[in-house]
Write an enzyme that holds these catalytic residues in place. Structure first.
Site, PDB file in Angstrom:
ATOM      1  N   ARG A  85      -8.784   1.963  -0.938  1.00 31.57           N
ATOM      2  CA  ARG A  85      -9.386   3.280  -1.145  1.00 31.57           C
ATOM      3  C   ARG A  85     -10.883   3.060  -1.330  1.00 31.57           C
ATOM      4  O   ARG A  85     -11.310   2.094  -1.970  1.00 31.57           O
ATOM      5  CB  ARG A  85      -8.810   3.977  -2.378  1.00 31.57           C
ATOM      6  CG  ARG A  85      -7.426   4.576  -2.170  1.00 31.57           C
ATOM      7  CD  ARG A  85      -7.438   5.799  -1.245  1.00 31.57           C
ATOM      8  NE  ARG A  85      -6.120   6.420  -1.108  1.00 31.57           N
ATOM      9  CZ  ARG A  85      -5.266   6.180  -0.112  1.00 31.57           C
ATOM     10  NH1 ARG A  85      -5.572   5.327   0.847  1.00 31.57           N
ATOM     11  NH2 ARG A  85      -4.106   6.802  -0.063  1.00 31.57           N
ATOM     12  N   GLU A 125     -14.808  11.085   2.054  1.00 29.06           N
ATOM     13  CA  GLU A 125     -14.238  11.176   3.405  1.00 29.06           C
ATOM     14  C   GLU A 125     -14.101  12.646   3.798  1.00 29.06           C
ATOM     15  O   GLU A 125     -13.679  13.448   2.971  1.00 29.06           O
ATOM     16  CB  GLU A 125     -12.870  10.498   3.453  1.00 29.06           C
ATOM     17  CG  GLU A 125     -12.963   9.002   3.180  1.00 29.06           C
ATOM     18  CD  GLU A 125     -11.616   8.272   3.208  1.00 29.06           C
ATOM     19  OE1 GLU A 125     -10.602   8.903   3.557  1.00 29.06           O
ATOM     20  OE2 GLU A 125     -11.584   7.081   2.880  1.00 29.06           O
ATOM     21  N   HIS A 156     -10.502   6.209   8.479  1.00 25.94           N
ATOM     22  CA  HIS A 156      -9.238   6.155   7.720  1.00 25.94           C
ATOM     23  C   HIS A 156      -8.034   6.212   8.677  1.00 25.94           C
ATOM     24  O   HIS A 156      -7.204   7.118   8.595  1.00 25.94           O
ATOM     25  CB  HIS A 156      -9.171   7.295   6.696  1.00 25.94           C
ATOM     26  CG  HIS A 156      -8.201   7.037   5.570  1.00 25.94           C
ATOM     27  ND1 HIS A 156      -8.432   7.410   4.271  1.00 25.94           N
ATOM     28  CD2 HIS A 156      -6.976   6.449   5.564  1.00 25.94           C
ATOM     29  CE1 HIS A 156      -7.395   7.069   3.505  1.00 25.94           C
ATOM     30  NE2 HIS A 156      -6.491   6.483   4.293  1.00 25.94           N
TER      31      HIS A 156
HETATM   32  N1  LIG Z   1      -6.384   2.777   4.909  1.00 26.33           N
HETATM   33  C1  LIG Z   1      -5.200   3.377   4.993  1.00 26.33           C
HETATM   34  O1  LIG Z   1      -4.950   4.183   5.892  1.00 26.33           O
HETATM   35  C2  LIG Z   1      -4.150   3.067   4.002  1.00 26.33           C
HETATM   36  C3  LIG Z   1      -4.461   2.669   2.739  1.00 26.33           C
HETATM   37  N2  LIG Z   1      -3.474   2.353   1.839  1.00 26.33           N
HETATM   38  C4  LIG Z   1      -3.850   1.917   0.521  1.00 26.33           C
HETATM   39  O2  LIG Z   1      -3.260   0.663   0.260  1.00 26.33           O
HETATM   40  C5  LIG Z   1      -2.728   0.656  -1.040  1.00 26.33           C
HETATM   41  C6  LIG Z   1      -1.670  -0.399  -1.181  1.00 26.33           C
HETATM   42  O3  LIG Z   1      -0.502  -0.053  -0.475  1.00 26.33           O
HETATM   43  P1  LIG Z   1       0.801  -0.984  -0.621  1.00 26.33           P
HETATM   44  O4  LIG Z   1       0.478  -2.388  -0.277  1.00 26.33           O
HETATM   45  O5  LIG Z   1       1.910  -0.317   0.088  1.00 26.33           O
HETATM   46  O6  LIG Z   1       1.042  -0.854  -2.187  1.00 26.33           O
HETATM   47  P2  LIG Z   1       1.686  -1.915  -3.182  1.00 26.33           P
HETATM   48  O7  LIG Z   1       1.946  -1.179  -4.433  1.00 26.33           O
HETATM   49  O8  LIG Z   1       2.810  -2.632  -2.518  1.00 26.33           O
HETATM   50  O9  LIG Z   1       0.506  -2.974  -3.385  1.00 26.33           O
HETATM   51  C7  LIG Z   1      -0.585  -2.783  -4.220  1.00 26.33           C
HETATM   52  C8  LIG Z   1      -0.786  -4.075  -4.985  1.00 26.33           C
HETATM   53  O10 LIG Z   1      -1.987  -3.980  -5.732  1.00 26.33           O
HETATM   54  C9  LIG Z   1      -1.736  -4.584  -6.989  1.00 26.33           C
HETATM   55  N3  LIG Z   1      -2.681  -4.109  -7.987  1.00 26.33           N
HETATM   56  C10 LIG Z   1      -2.770  -2.870  -8.515  1.00 26.33           C
HETATM   57  N4  LIG Z   1      -3.786  -2.826  -9.405  1.00 26.33           N
HETATM   58  C11 LIG Z   1      -4.322  -4.070  -9.432  1.00 26.33           C
HETATM   59  C12 LIG Z   1      -5.386  -4.648 -10.153  1.00 26.33           C
HETATM   60  N5  LIG Z   1      -6.082  -3.937 -11.045  1.00 26.33           N
HETATM   61  N6  LIG Z   1      -5.684  -5.942  -9.937  1.00 26.33           N
HETATM   62  C13 LIG Z   1      -4.972  -6.674  -9.037  1.00 26.33           C
HETATM   63  N7  LIG Z   1      -3.948  -6.177  -8.315  1.00 26.33           N
HETATM   64  C14 LIG Z   1      -3.632  -4.896  -8.527  1.00 26.33           C
HETATM   65  C15 LIG Z   1      -0.310  -4.230  -7.323  1.00 26.33           C
HETATM   66  O11 LIG Z   1       0.234  -5.101  -8.282  1.00 26.33           O
HETATM   67  C16 LIG Z   1       0.355  -4.385  -5.958  1.00 26.33           C
HETATM   68  O12 LIG Z   1       0.793  -5.690  -5.755  1.00 26.33           O
HETATM   69  C17 LIG Z   1      -2.252   2.102  -1.241  1.00 26.33           C
HETATM   70  O13 LIG Z   1      -2.146   2.433  -2.606  1.00 26.33           O
HETATM   71  C18 LIG Z   1      -3.351   2.892  -0.550  1.00 26.33           C
HETATM   72  O14 LIG Z   1      -4.382   3.171  -1.449  1.00 26.33           O
HETATM   73  C19 LIG Z   1      -2.156   2.440   2.187  1.00 26.33           C
HETATM   74  C20 LIG Z   1      -1.802   2.845   3.438  1.00 26.33           C
HETATM   75  C21 LIG Z   1      -2.764   3.220   4.448  1.00 26.33           C
HETATM   76  O1  LIG Z   2      -0.633   6.192   3.105  1.00 24.50           O
HETATM   77  C1  LIG Z   2      -1.787   6.140   2.637  1.00 24.50           C
HETATM   78  O2  LIG Z   2      -2.004   5.902   1.440  1.00 24.50           O
HETATM   79  C2  LIG Z   2      -2.935   6.370   3.512  1.00 24.50           C
HETATM   80  O3  LIG Z   2      -4.049   6.141   3.143  1.00 24.50           O
HETATM   81  C3  LIG Z   2      -2.740   6.886   4.874  1.00 24.50           C
HETATM   82  O4  LIG Z   2      -1.716   6.279   5.531  1.00 24.50           O
END
Ligand SMILES: NC(=O)C1=CN([C@@H]2O[C@H](COP(=O)(O)OP(=O)(O)OC[C@H]3O[C@@H](n4cnc5c(N)ncnc54)[C@H](O)[C@@H]3O)[C@@H](O)[C@H]2O)C=CC1
Ligand SMILES: O=C(O)C(=O)CO
EC number: 1.1.1.79
Length: 324
Positions: free
Chosen positions: A237, A266, A285
């Site tokens: 993010r 954004e 994004h």
């Molecule tokens: N650019 C895009 O289009 C997208 C962005 N995202 C972003 O990616 C993020 C992660 O998605 P996933 O991998 O599915 O989630 P997830 O929950 O599997 O992974 C997030 C990881 O970050 C770790 N984490 C959280 N706070 C932390 C901290 N303070 N220090 C160190 N590690 C920390 C968690 O322990 C977890 O392992 C989403 O929350 C979203 O913000 C997700 C999908 C698409």
């Molecule tokens: O799923 C999310 O969190 C996104 O940012 C868009 O896929």
């Protein structure tokens, strides 16, 4: 009688039909205060909402006394006040897993595009600048065998590590709140503290959620700890990185380049200094934005809403304590 739900995102026809077979669906453009005011009765009756990107906070919830489920077409849920939802007993459903591989592909795209300057040199070709043999001013840097640091070793972080380890022979560093045995066993990833990761990585890749803890986790102080040859990738993010500090670091050569899919604001304002820096690849994004994955996310969100409103949740609930 079927429960009433609000849909604030366009769905493919078959998914809309599926939703309508379970619920009375009202389609709206957004959840803005103006929309809420103009459709007060619809919000007052709604038991479910489904969409993405809109803010759902305490003020919004005051207009939805019957709301039981919020289903977001995303894995990230930083736009929801989870505590407020939980205290009202409202389930928040999200779409993890179905987008993981696609987002990891996007991150690898940013790694390659920034290192090899793919966007910048392609633009020079289009501008007619390729007039003879190219020289060092067109060269990039290698990706293979370089060290890749991951902040956020969750689903997406693991999928990125897999690509980097098997595809590009890259040593993997990661920082996390706990050790990830799977990452260490499968991808030989090495756990280290944040300062070590910043100092040793050639690519610092962020796949963190936005939380109070991760807001501006990477600022001027952290950027100064990176190698001047290093590249920052952010697909978590925008606000995880202090964008002003990043712009400064890119301008004064503190770091080499940045590949960004997410921004503090954004859409990115057209006058953002990021857009005039040649060492920045800025994507709108698109982390999960393929036809297949966006369909799968929407299908998952529809299934999540149906499951939650029929008391049949097996997965994908952010605050499962409300289901007990
Ligand atoms: N650019 C895009 O289009 C997208 C962005 N995202 C972003 O990616 C993020 C992660 O998605 P996933 O991998 O599915 O989630 P997830 O929950 O599997 O992974 C997030 C990881 O970050 C770790 N984490 C959280 N706070 C932390 C901290 N303070 N220090 C160190 N590690 C920390 C968690 O322990 C977890 O392992 C989403 O929350 C979203 O913000 C997700 C999908 C698409
Ligand atoms: O799923 C999310 O969190 C996104 O940012 C868009 O896929």
């Amino acid at each position: 009688m079927k429960p009433s739900v609000i849909l604030y995102k366009k769905l493919p026809d078959d998914l809309l039909a599926r939703l309508e077979s379970h619920f009375v669906v009202t389609q709206l453009n957004d959840l803005s205060p103006q929309t809420v005011q103009q459709n007060a009765q619809v919000f007052a009756d709604a038991q479910g909402i489904l969409g993405s990107s809109e803010t759902v906070d305490k003020a919004f919830l005051e207009h939805t006394p019957k709301l039981r489920v919020a289903s977001t077409v995303s894995v990230g849920y930083d736009n929801f006040d989870v505590d407020a939802l939980t205290s009202r007993g409202i389930a928040l459903m999200h779409t993890p897993t179905v987008l993981t591989e696609t987002v990891a592909d996007t991150m690898m795209t940013l790694v390659l595009a920034t290192a090899r300057r793919a966007v910048e040199v392609a633009e020079r070709v289009k501008a007619g600048e390729w007039q003879g043999s190219i020289g060092p001013d067109w060269f990039g840097i290698d990706v293979h065998h370089k060290t890749l640091g991951i902040l956020g070793m969750g689903r997406i972080g693991l999928a990125l590590a897999q690509r980097a380890h098997f595809g590009f022979n890259m040593p993997i560093l990661y920082n996390a709140r706990r050790h990830h045995q799977e990452a260490e066993d499968r991808f030989n990833a090495r756990y280290c503290d944040l300062d070590t990761l910043l100092a040793e990585s050639d690519f610092v890749c962020i796949s963190l959620p936005l939380t109070d803890e991760t807001y501006h986790l990477i600022g001027a102080e952290q950027l100064a700890k990176m190698k001047s040859s290093a590249i920052l990738i952010n697909a978590g993010r925008g606000p995880v990185v202090d964008e002003k500090a990043l712009i400064q670091a890119l301008m004064d050569g503190t770091i080499h380049a940045a590949g960004l899919d997410v921004f503090e604001q954004e859409p990115l304002p057209v006058d953002s200094p990021l857009l005039s820096l040649p060492n920045v690849v800025a994507l709108p994004h698109i982390g999960s934005a393929t036809h297949e994955t966006r369909y799968n996310m929407a299908a998952c969100a529809v299934d999540n809403l149906i499951a939650a409103l029929s008391g049949n949740v097996k997965e994908n609930c952010v605050n499962p304590q409300v289901l007990k």
